[in-house]
Enzyme design. Structure first.
Site, PDB file in Angstrom:
ATOM      1  N   GLY A   1      -4.286 -12.765  -4.191  1.00  0.00           N
ATOM      2  CA  GLY A   1      -4.910 -11.601  -3.562  1.00  0.00           C
ATOM      3  C   GLY A   1      -6.407 -11.755  -3.417  1.00  0.00           C
TER       4      GLY A   1
ATOM      5  N   ILE B   1      13.886 -16.818  -5.722  1.00  0.00           N
ATOM      6  CA  ILE B   1      14.970 -16.599  -4.758  1.00  0.00           C
ATOM      7  C   ILE B   1      14.623 -15.482  -3.772  1.00  0.00           C
ATOM      8  CG2 ILE B   1      16.249 -14.982  -6.268  1.00  0.00           C
ATOM      9  CD1 ILE B   1      18.832 -16.336  -5.182  1.00  0.00           C
TER      10      ILE B   1
ATOM     11  N   CYS C   1      -7.790  13.486  -9.733  1.00  0.00           N
ATOM     12  CA  CYS C   1      -6.402  13.874  -9.464  1.00  0.00           C
ATOM     13  C   CYS C   1      -5.820  14.697 -10.619  1.00  0.00           C
ATOM     14  CB  CYS C   1      -5.567  12.636  -9.147  1.00  0.00           C
ATOM     15  SG  CYS C   1      -3.966  13.014  -8.384  1.00  0.00           S
TER      16      CYS C   1
ATOM     17  N   GLN D   1      -6.787  18.449 -12.205  1.00  0.00           N
ATOM     18  CA  GLN D   1      -5.880  19.564 -12.500  1.00  0.00           C
ATOM     19  C   GLN D   1      -6.004  20.007 -13.956  1.00  0.00           C
ATOM     20  OE1 GLN D   1      -2.007  18.129 -11.295  1.00  0.00           O
ATOM     21  NE2 GLN D   1      -2.622  17.887  -9.158  1.00  0.00           N
TER      22      GLN D   1
ATOM     23  N   HIS E   1      -8.824  10.854  -4.438  1.00  0.00           N
ATOM     24  CA  HIS E   1      -9.043   9.547  -5.077  1.00  0.00           C
ATOM     25  C   HIS E   1     -10.181   8.840  -4.335  1.00  0.00           C
ATOM     26  CE1 HIS E   1      -5.438   9.180  -7.737  1.00  0.00           C
ATOM     27  NE2 HIS E   1      -4.937  10.060  -6.886  1.00  0.00           N
TER      28      HIS E   1
ATOM     29  N   GLU F   1     -12.148   6.670  -5.211  1.00  0.00           N
ATOM     30  CA  GLU F   1     -12.271   5.248  -5.558  1.00  0.00           C
ATOM     31  C   GLU F   1     -11.636   4.335  -4.519  1.00  0.00           C
ATOM     32  OE1 GLU F   1      -8.611   6.899  -7.687  1.00  0.00           O
ATOM     33  OE2 GLU F   1     -10.703   7.517  -7.414  1.00  0.00           O
TER      34      GLU F   1
END
Length: 535
Positions: free
Chosen positions: A19, A150, A386, A390, A511, A513
């Protein structure tokens, strides 16, 4: 010009850095003026990452258009500064879903539906469509897992066919594999890498470039050995070694002229690239120019696997580098705060800031509430994200309004004071996958608030992933007690709250970020870090 594809495969073991490699190559191509996108292929049967346990998969990265995707798409966005879409994450689940749907619709005209050609054709179609929808000149394709799995075989066969169909100079393969260093003998062992390339060649794929992932840079002898046994040119063997931060990887690759060689192989023009700002950012990340070190507590329920919150971690680094401080992250499992035998002062007494992290469910919720109360009462800079947002409402309702039984209906469906409740549009939802309030949502900011000051404008868009909201019936009494609602959605949902009486106490349902970038940090995280550092 014809579309160009760079396919990245991995060998020996997973988590070898595919990545980061894809993101780094993409960044270096984009900075040369090419339109670039990246596709992550995940061979699992899940349709997306939305219902997977963070301990199994790490963070679920949410795109602008609301896709719940692999965390590698976060790497792509941060390095390349390009928004990904739902088409940039291809899973085996999506592929088989489309193939079966077409079979049921009669699209295959009575044929026997098979892996070859039907599944492989679907994979190629999805790769090409992702390239087209993103207007990409060059598309990077990362195949998850390792060669030999596989689950990966249909995808490897598909990209083998892709090269045949698109042309020799339009599809190239970059293979990254571990080169193990044996401290006992003091040598780098290339045999596992050789075997992974042999496996690729058995499938019909010859790598054009090999990246040796090692703790140390590859020496010339090791590079020659790899070249001999893999049929790859010596100057196409590249070294990727351990560094302090993954943001150094593009600098390492550029020093070895990897992207210049890739462009030559693709018959494309090489162009000048300026990495001055990136190098400055990396130096700041490493603390070379740091004014001070700050201690930040991150309170969550999946902290044993840091990748569960990777975008938050990176957003902290971006903001800290921007203002020239070095963050020390203190990961705290929220369940550890729930025991009465634990002294909060011992755990949180020496931190400069507290972030209460996202999550779902009741486990660890009371520990998060304790951390929020501690931050509010001790005037420690606080950021709630998030679920952390709350629970900030729950804590305020309990400890300031005196509603001792206040709770979220997610935790206690029968609570006397449901200050957090299910979104109206969620009340008839029965399926879990892909059904939350997702993606970029409009937030209208209130002038004169901290949030407005941080963003510097009235309307912003941030990404979301939630089912619950602040109960509108409680908003007035919350505000009467001193809580400021500084951001709302178009239909009146509470999006951001703050306490002006505190040094910095901000929480958001969003979010932010997910949109933070190395040289363009999230405004909310930047405001939090400034408060923590007292700058």
């Amino acid at each position: 010009m014809p579309n160009k594809y760079i396919v990245v495969t991995g060998g020996v073991l997973s988590s070898v850095g595919k990545g980061t490699l894809v993101a780094s190559i993409g960044m270096l191509l984009k900075r040369r003026g090419y339109n670039v996108t990246a596709v992550k292929i995940d061979p699992y049967i899940n349709v997306d990452a939305g219902t997977m346990n963070p301990y199994m998969h790490g963070e679920v990265f949410v795109t602008e258009d609301g896709a719940e995707t692999d965390l590698d798409l976060g790497h792509y966005e941060r390095f390349m500064d390009v928004n990904m879409t739902k088409y940039n994450n291809i899973t085996a689940g999506k592929v088989y879903f489309e193939v079966i749907k077409k079979e049921r619709e009669g699209k295959y005209l009575g044929q026997t539906v098979q892996i070859i050609p039907h599944v492989t054709d679907q994979i190629k179609d999805m790769i090409r469509y992702a390239s087209k929808i993103n207007n990409a000149e060059i598309t990077l394709v990362e195949i998850g897992g390792t060669v030999g799995d596989i689950e990966s075989l249909p995808f490897l066969e598909a990209v083998r066919q892709l090269k045949l169909e698109e042309g020799e100079d339009n599809v190239i393969f970059v293979h990254i594999a571990l080169v193990e260093y044996l401290s006992v003998t003091g040598e780098l062992k290339t045999k596992p890498l050789q075997h992974s390339v042999q496996e690729l060649r058995r499938i019909g794929i010859q790598p054009d470039f090999i990246v040796g992932r090692a703790t140390l840079p590859l020496d010339d002898e090791t590079r020659r050995k790899i070249a001999l046994f893999t049929n790859v040119k010596v100057d196409h063997i590249v070294s990727s070694y351990d560094v302090e931060t993954s943001y150094e990887v593009p600098i390492i690759l550029e020093s070895q002229k990897l992207v210049s060689k890739i462009l030559s192989r693709l018959k494309l023009e090489d162009r000048q690239v300026d990495l001055t700002d990136w190098i400055s950012f990396v130096n700041n990340i490493k603390g070379i120019n740091s004014k001070k070190t700050i201690n930040i507590a991150l309170v969550g329920k999946y902290t044993k696997l840091k990748d569960s919150y990777i975008s938050i971690k990176e957003a902290i680094y971006h903001a800290s580098a921007y203002i020239g401080v070095r963050p020390k992250l203190i990961w705290i499992e929220s369940t550890d705060l729930e025991s009465d035998t634990k002294n909060l002062n011992e755990i949180l007494g020496n931190v400069n800031g507290i972030i209460v992290l996202p999550g779902f469910g009741s486990r660890g919720a009371e520990g998060k509430i304790k951390a929020i109360k501690y931050a509010r009462e001790h005037n420690i800079p606080f950021l709630g994200i998030c679920f952390g947002f709350q629970l900030s409402i729950v804590e305020f309702a309990r400890d300031v309004l005196g509603l001792s039984e206040a709770n979220s209906t997610e935790i206690n469906p029968n609570t006397k004071d449901p200050v957090i409740t299910l979104l109206d549009e969620q009340k008839n939802v029965t399926q879990l996958g892909g059904t939350m309030r997702l993606g970029a949502q409009k937030i209208i900011l209130k002038e004169g608030t901290i949030a407005y000051q941080l963003y510097g404008k009235k309307v912003v868009y941030e990404r979301h992933r939630h089912r619950y909201e602040v109960n509108p019936k409680y908003v007035d009494i919350l505000e009467d007690a001193g809580l400021v609602v500084s951001g709302i959605s178009e239909n009146g949902l509470v999006e951001i709250i703050e306490l002006p009486s505190n040094k910095f106490f901000v929480a958001t349902q969003a979010h932010p970020e997910f949109k933070s970038r190395p040289t363009n940090p999230s405004p909310i995280y930047l405001g939090f870090i400034r408060a923590v550092a007292s700058l």
